[in-house]
Enzyme design. Structure first.
Site, PDB file in Angstrom:
ATOM      1  N   TYR A 245       3.740   1.056  10.697  1.00 53.40           N
ATOM      2  CA  TYR A 245       4.126  -0.328  11.000  1.00 53.40           C
ATOM      3  C   TYR A 245       5.646  -0.460  11.043  1.00 53.40           C
ATOM      4  O   TYR A 245       6.210  -1.011  11.996  1.00 53.40           O
ATOM      5  CB  TYR A 245       3.546  -1.272   9.948  1.00 53.40           C
ATOM      6  CG  TYR A 245       4.095  -2.680  10.028  1.00 53.40           C
ATOM      7  CD1 TYR A 245       3.793  -3.495  11.111  1.00 53.40           C
ATOM      8  CD2 TYR A 245       4.918  -3.185   9.025  1.00 53.40           C
ATOM      9  CE1 TYR A 245       4.301  -4.790  11.191  1.00 53.40           C
ATOM     10  CE2 TYR A 245       5.426  -4.467   9.087  1.00 53.40           C
ATOM     11  CZ  TYR A 245       5.116  -5.265  10.174  1.00 53.40           C
ATOM     12  OH  TYR A 245       5.631  -6.542  10.254  1.00 53.40           O
TER      13      TYR A 245
ATOM     14  N   SER B 250      11.076  -6.515  10.846  1.00 55.90           N
ATOM     15  CA  SER B 250      10.525  -6.569   9.496  1.00 55.90           C
ATOM     16  C   SER B 250      11.462  -5.909   8.499  1.00 55.90           C
ATOM     17  O   SER B 250      12.175  -4.956   8.833  1.00 55.90           O
ATOM     18  CB  SER B 250       9.169  -5.853   9.471  1.00 55.90           C
ATOM     19  OG  SER B 250       8.719  -5.661   8.146  1.00 55.90           O
TER      20      SER B 250
END
Length: 335
Positions: free
Chosen positions: A152, A127
């Site tokens: 995350y 990501s």
């Protein structure tokens, strides 16, 4: 070839599965179909190809070690595209254990399955969130990613490190893809493009973080999938002459690579909202607020490495992408 696609009912997973099937490959898709967001949307994505002769779907949690071991042994995949994860920056603040289960334990189970069944290439989702506190833009894969601002992001950084260890120890070719703000038809309901479209249509107020002074490298789903498929076909190899002192963190002496997949042209948040308003013909009711926990000010991808390796070049601009998003949303939810 025979592919495993994890997260096959997800936004990117479903689109990637469709692309692989169209190219004549055999695809086994797995997904736990959790209720993080509307399961009916996930099932609707799967419905596009669940009856395809070369596609089979198994409801499975990647955190289930025994089930994953059985799957890999039974199917003997050529390549694996690992897109399953617990997504969302803000939700990682509310429910951190979900991220440990899926993004850490699940990722390890995928690595172990690839290792023990001699998978020829593992491509997995990282990501743009890993860039964290970086302020230099565009974000490049040779930049440091040691200061994440959400759990995350930390799990995605951990995924890259775990993959490197397996590439080094077991000669497993791995490629991590840092996705930048994916949007388009069939998108996730927890992401801003979907939320804005829904709320503007319903006459609800939209929350605009940092008073609208934010920039995102919005990347259309078709461009993301094109980058994924191109990356799968470029298998990393050993580079014995590579040294830590001289090399990029996105490469290694092991068969390991990291790439950004983004549009490469950040859009101001207010400009993106303007595009949605224009396409809908409705002015949004806006609530301007400060920066939220876990947010970053600007994302902007340097995709030169990916271009050099694969020829990847995004093609869909914001106007076209937003038009397709709005058209799909109206058809799926309002007709």
């Amino acid at each position: 070839m025979k592919y495993l696609v994890t997260g096959a009912a997800g936004f990117i997973g479903a689109a990637t599965s469709q692309k692989l099937l169209a190219a004549g490959h055999v695809v086994v898709g797995i997904d736990n179909l959790n209720d993080y967001y509307d399961v009916n949307l996930k099932l609707a994505r799967l419905a596009h190809f669940e009856d395809h002769i070369n596609f089979s779907f198994i409801k499975m949690d990647i955190a289930d070690r025994d089930a994953m071991n059985i799957l890999f042994e039974a199917e003997q995949f050529d390549r694996v595209i690992h897109l399953a994860a617990q997504a969302g920056v803000r939700y990682s603040i509310e429910n951190p254990h979900a991220y440990a289960d899926s993004n850490l334990v699940g990722h390890l189970n995928v690595l172990e399955g690839c290792r023990h069944t001699n998978v020829k290439h593992l491509v997995y989702a990282s990501s743009s969130s890993v860039y964290g506190l970086n302020e230099k833009t565009p974000f490049a894969t040779h930049d440091s990613v040691d200061h994440p601002v959400s759990l995350y992001a930390a799990t995605k950084k951990a995924n890259e490190l775990m993959a490197h260890s397996y590439s080094h120890l077991y000669n497993l070719p791995t490629t991590g893809l840092r996705f930048f703000t994916v949007y388009g038809p069939w998108g996730r309901p927890d992401m801003a493009p979907y939320i804005f479209t829904k709320k503007i249509l319903n006459g609800n107020v939209i929350d605009i973080n940092n008073n609208g002074d934010m920039w995102r490298d919005f990347t259309y789903i078709d461009d993301i999938v094109e980058g994924v498929i191109r990356s799968v076909n470029v298998v990393p190899t050993n580079t014995p002459q590579w040294k830590v002192e001289d090399g990029s963190p996105a490469s290694s002496s092991a068969p390991y690579a990291i790439y950004n997949i983004g549009h490469g042209s950040p859009i101001n948040l207010m400009s993106f909202i303007d595009s949605i308003e224009s396409e809908l013909g409705i002015e949004a009711k806006k609530n301007f607020r400060g920066m939220q926990a876990g947010d970053v000010y600007k994302t902007y991808a340097d995709t030169q490495d990916l271009f050099e390796a694969t020829g990847y070049k995004p093609e869909v601009n914001i106007k076209e992408g937003v038009k397709n998003l709005v058209s799909w949303y109206k058809k799926f939810y309002l007709e």
